[in-house]
Scaffold this active site. Structure first.
Site, short mmCIF file in Angstrom:
data_model
loop_
_atom_site.label_atom_id
_atom_site.label_comp_id
_atom_site.label_asym_id
_atom_site.label_seq_id
_atom_site.Cartn_x
_atom_site.Cartn_y
_atom_site.Cartn_z
N ASN A 45 1.04 -1.12 0.02
CA ASN A 45 -0.10 -0.14 0.03
C ASN A 45 0.89 1.08 0.02
O ASN A 45 1.50 1.52 1.02
CB ASN A 45 -0.90 0.17 1.15
CG ASN A 45 -1.87 1.28 1.20
OD1 ASN A 45 -1.85 1.98 0.42
ND2 ASN A 45 -2.30 1.23 2.52
N LYS B 296 -0.09 4.33 -0.05
CA LYS B 296 -0.52 5.44 0.22
C LYS B 296 -0.45 6.66 -0.53
O LYS B 296 -0.31 6.58 -1.53
CB LYS B 296 0.02 5.54 1.94
CG LYS B 296 -0.03 4.25 2.83
CD LYS B 296 0.04 4.72 4.28
CE LYS B 296 0.26 3.23 4.64
NZ LYS B 296 0.01 3.39 6.24
N HIS C 207 -9.42 1.06 5.03
CA HIS C 207 -8.28 1.25 5.70
C HIS C 207 -8.42 2.28 6.84
O HIS C 207 -9.30 2.98 6.82
CB HIS C 207 -7.34 1.76 4.77
CG HIS C 207 -5.89 1.73 5.35
ND1 HIS C 207 -5.39 2.74 6.28
CD2 HIS C 207 -4.81 1.00 5.09
CE1 HIS C 207 -4.05 2.21 6.76
NE2 HIS C 207 -3.86 1.27 5.80
N GLU D 19 -6.80 4.64 8.06
CA GLU D 19 -6.84 6.07 7.65
C GLU D 19 -7.93 6.68 7.14
O GLU D 19 -8.22 7.79 7.14
CB GLU D 19 -5.26 6.19 6.91
CG GLU D 19 -4.24 5.79 7.67
CD GLU D 19 -2.95 5.41 6.97
OE1 GLU D 19 -2.75 5.55 5.59
OE2 GLU D 19 -1.99 4.73 7.53
N GLU E 266 -5.46 -5.51 10.57
CA GLU E 266 -4.51 -4.15 10.94
C GLU E 266 -4.91 -3.62 12.29
O GLU E 266 -5.57 -2.60 12.17
CB GLU E 266 -4.61 -3.32 9.85
CG GLU E 266 -4.40 -3.86 8.41
CD GLU E 266 -3.55 -2.86 7.33
OE1 GLU E 266 -2.48 -3.07 7.16
OE2 GLU E 266 -4.44 -1.74 7.14
N GLY F 100 2.35 1.92 11.01
CA GLY F 100 3.44 2.77 10.62
C GLY F 100 3.96 3.37 12.02
O GLY F 100 4.65 4.30 12.33
N SER G 260 3.21 -2.67 10.47
CA SER G 260 4.79 -2.45 10.65
C SER G 260 5.34 -3.78 10.59
O SER G 260 6.36 -4.27 11.06
CB SER G 260 5.13 -2.08 12.09
OG SER G 260 4.65 -0.86 12.44
#
Ligand code: PEP
Length: 253
Positions: free
Chosen positions: A9, A11, A96, A98, A168, A174, A214
């Site tokens: 991904n 991003k 996701h 985010e 996730e 991250g 991560s």
């Protein structure tokens, strides 16, 4: 048997030229050493049509990072599932964390996106995962169950069978803090059991559940060795050829 998948991904990273350069590097290393899993590259919308021809004849498939919740029309700035599919992309990341956190994407909207993705022949990579407070309160299972059931459990078994799930934990995305192999296995087994309860053992056994958060060349092998972890959705480590290849190598003996 369910598919093993490593999906990158990107991003909001990489100019078009940087993205094409990365794909070229990956093409070379993956041609020299065939991966033991499917490999998917999910790029920003704007890169899809240019990256698609560079992936032809390689082992890699293309995916988008999102799509609209409407089929077409006056939705300035949006990109439909049909448009994504028309570039040659086969996958789309939906839900996701985010998107959920920064763009307030909720369960019903995500259900509509998944429906449109499926209607256009795309494979949704549907992300679920708890935030740190949920985990600290021991509520990770309830949270994840709600995310799956509220967005996906209205689909027919035939449609659900086309969806890839990505667990996730938000606290691991991250942050450099990876879930331990045990934590990942525990949650993946829980998710597979929830799918089995709703759709039966066969669909659950065939459902690919990726881990994201991560994941890197150092921890991929241990994570992917778990019986219910079918690969990874990779952010930071998907941005450099050596790192992404290192994660893919997590499936090598
Ligand atoms: C992600 O964004 O899906 C992700 C897992 O990111 P990272 O690998 O950087 O934690």
């Amino acid at each position: 048997m369910r598919k093993k998948i490593v999906a990158g991904n990107w991003k909001m990273n990489k100019t078009l030229q940087e993205g094409i350069e990365l794909v070229k590097e990956l093409t070379t290393v993956l041609a020299n050493e065939k991966p033991n899993c499917d490999v998917v590259i999910c790029t920003p919308f704007i890169h899809l049509a240019s990256v698609a021809p560079t992936l032809k004849g390689t082992v890699m498939e293309l995916g988008a990072e999102n799509c609209a919740d409407k089929a077409s029309g006056a939705y300035t700035g949006e990109v439909s599932a049909a448009m994504v599919a028309s570039t040659g992309a086969k996958y789309v990341i939906l839900g996701h964390s985010e998107r959920r956190a920064y763009y307030h994407e909720h369960a019903e909207l995500l259900r509509d996106k998944v429906q449109l993705a499926l209607a256009n022949g795309l494979t949704p990579i549907f992300c679920i995962g708890e935030v740190l407070e949920d985990r600290e309160a021991g509520e990770q299972e309830e949270v994840v169950h709600e995310q799956i059931s509220n967005s996906l459990f209205d689909f027919s078994p035939e449609d659900f069978a086309k969806i890839v799930l990505a667990y996730e934990p938000v606290w691991a995305i991250g942050t450099g803090k990876t879930a331990t192999a045990e934590q990942a296995q525990e949650m993946h087994a829980f998710i597979r059991k929830a799918v089995a309860t709703k759709y039966g053992k066969e669909i659950a056994d065939n459902c690919s559940i990726l881990y994201g958060g991560s994941c890197n060349p150092k921890n991929a092998k241990e994570l992917f060795a778990n019986p219910d972890v079918d690969g990874g959705l990779i952010g930071g480590a998907a941005l450099k050829c050596a790192d992404f290849k290192g994660v893919i190598d997590g499936f090598n003996a």
